[in-house]
Design a protein around this motif. Structure first.
Motif, short mmCIF file in Angstrom:
data_model
loop_
_atom_site.label_atom_id
_atom_site.label_comp_id
_atom_site.label_asym_id
_atom_site.label_seq_id
_atom_site.Cartn_x
_atom_site.Cartn_y
_atom_site.Cartn_z
N SER A 70 0.86 -1.37 -0.02
CA SER A 70 -0.20 -0.53 -0.28
C SER A 70 0.58 1.20 -0.21
O SER A 70 2.07 1.28 1.43
N VAL A 71 1.02 1.66 -1.17
CA VAL A 71 1.37 2.88 -1.44
C VAL A 71 1.06 4.15 -0.21
O VAL A 71 1.96 4.61 -0.27
N ALA A 72 0.01 4.65 -0.53
CA ALA A 72 -1.02 5.49 1.01
C ALA A 72 -0.34 4.85 2.47
O ALA A 72 -0.34 5.95 2.96
N GLY A 73 -0.69 3.59 2.57
CA GLY A 73 0.30 3.21 3.84
C GLY A 73 1.56 3.53 4.25
O GLY A 73 1.95 3.49 4.97
N LEU A 74 2.40 3.06 3.35
CA LEU A 74 3.68 3.58 3.08
C LEU A 74 4.50 5.16 3.33
O LEU A 74 5.17 5.50 4.37
N PHE A 75 3.57 6.37 2.32
CA PHE A 75 3.41 7.06 2.52
C PHE A 75 3.20 7.94 4.08
O PHE A 75 3.33 8.95 4.86
N GLY A 76 2.01 7.07 4.61
CA GLY A 76 1.26 8.08 5.49
C GLY A 76 2.03 7.72 6.95
O GLY A 76 2.49 8.45 7.87
N GLY A 77 2.57 6.01 6.85
CA GLY A 77 3.47 6.01 7.65
C GLY A 77 4.33 6.66 7.89
O GLY A 77 5.38 7.24 9.42
N TYR A 78 5.01 7.20 7.28
CA TYR A 78 6.49 7.78 6.74
C TYR A 78 6.34 9.25 7.24
O TYR A 78 6.85 10.05 8.08
N ILE A 79 5.24 9.86 6.93
CA ILE A 79 4.46 11.42 6.82
C ILE A 79 4.51 11.64 8.78
O ILE A 79 4.42 11.94 9.24
N ALA A 80 3.66 10.68 9.03
CA ALA A 80 3.56 10.13 10.87
C ALA A 80 4.51 10.26 11.48
O ALA A 80 4.38 10.92 12.34
N SER A 81 5.75 9.33 11.27
CA SER A 81 6.63 9.61 11.94
C SER A 81 7.59 10.39 11.98
O SER A 81 8.68 11.40 12.85
N ALA A 82 7.96 10.95 10.50
CA ALA A 82 8.29 12.87 9.88
C ALA A 82 7.96 13.13 11.29
O ALA A 82 8.42 14.40 11.63
N SER A 83 6.30 14.19 11.36
CA SER A 83 5.98 14.42 11.25
C SER A 83 5.80 14.79 13.27
O SER A 83 6.19 15.56 13.72
N ALA A 84 6.13 13.25 14.11
CA ALA A 84 6.88 13.09 14.72
C ALA A 84 8.03 14.49 15.38
O ALA A 84 8.27 14.58 17.08
N TYR A 85 9.02 13.20 14.45
CA TYR A 85 10.23 14.78 14.36
C TYR A 85 10.16 15.83 15.25
O TYR A 85 10.59 16.20 15.60
N TRP A 86 8.73 16.42 13.96
CA TRP A 86 9.22 17.90 13.74
C TRP A 86 8.12 18.34 14.91
O TRP A 86 9.00 19.38 15.47
N LEU A 87 7.69 17.87 15.70
CA LEU A 87 6.83 18.25 16.57
C LEU A 87 7.14 18.29 17.57
O LEU A 87 7.11 19.08 18.88
N GLY A 88 8.28 17.26 17.91
CA GLY A 88 8.93 16.72 18.75
C GLY A 88 9.66 18.24 19.11
O GLY A 88 10.42 18.74 20.36
N LEU A 89 10.92 18.70 17.79
CA LEU A 89 11.25 19.57 18.02
C LEU A 89 11.14 20.54 18.46
O LEU A 89 11.13 21.89 19.05
N LEU A 90 9.46 21.19 18.19
CA LEU A 90 8.71 22.17 17.92
C LEU A 90 8.37 21.99 20.00
O LEU A 90 8.24 23.43 20.98
N ASN A 91 8.07 21.01 20.67
CA ASN A 91 7.51 21.56 21.34
C ASN A 91 9.12 21.39 22.59
O ASN A 91 9.12 21.94 23.81
N LYS A 92 10.35 21.04 21.92
CA LYS A 92 11.40 21.99 22.75
C LYS A 92 11.40 23.07 22.60
O LYS A 92 11.88 23.54 23.22
#
Length: 109
Positions: free
Chosen positions: A84-106
């Motif tokens: 599932s290409v949508a699942g692949l990119f969805g998992g990537y976007i979810a994990s990558a956005s967690a990185y940026w949300l973690g930076l914003l939290n700091k």
């Protein structure tokens, strides 16, 4: 935080029972996590260096991260037929956005 958000997304999809989507989300999360880990290893390989060398290390780390991300996406899309290409990119976007949300939290603290 990246792994947690990816796991939450994976758990939500697991409740529906689609194995292909679950594997795609898991691989997408790893595609986000592995280059981020490589970035940290390259960028912070040397401590107590002049600012110019530190900046150069971050540029090298970013180049490694971008190249590794592209290679991993290419490898997964070539090796896993029917994924599932949508699942692949969805998992990537979810994990990558967690990185940026973690930076914003700091930054907010």
């Amino acid at each position: 935080m990246q792994l947690i958000l990816g796991a939450v997304l994976l758990g939500a999809i697991l409740s529906r029972g689609s194995t292909s989507v679950c594997v795609a989300i898991l691989l997408g999360g790893f595609i986000a996590w592995i280059p981020a880990f490589a970035y940290s290893r390259v960028a912070f390989a040397h401590r107590h260096v002049p600012p110019g060398q530190l900046l150069l290390a971050h540029f090298k780390a970013e180049a490694v991260k971008i190249a590794l991300t592209a290679l991993l996406f290419g490898a997964v899309l070539m090796c896993f037929n029917g994924l599932s290409v949508a699942g692949l990119f969805g998992g990537y976007i979810a994990s990558a956005s967690a990185y940026w949300l973690g930076l914003l939290n700091k930054i907010e603290k």
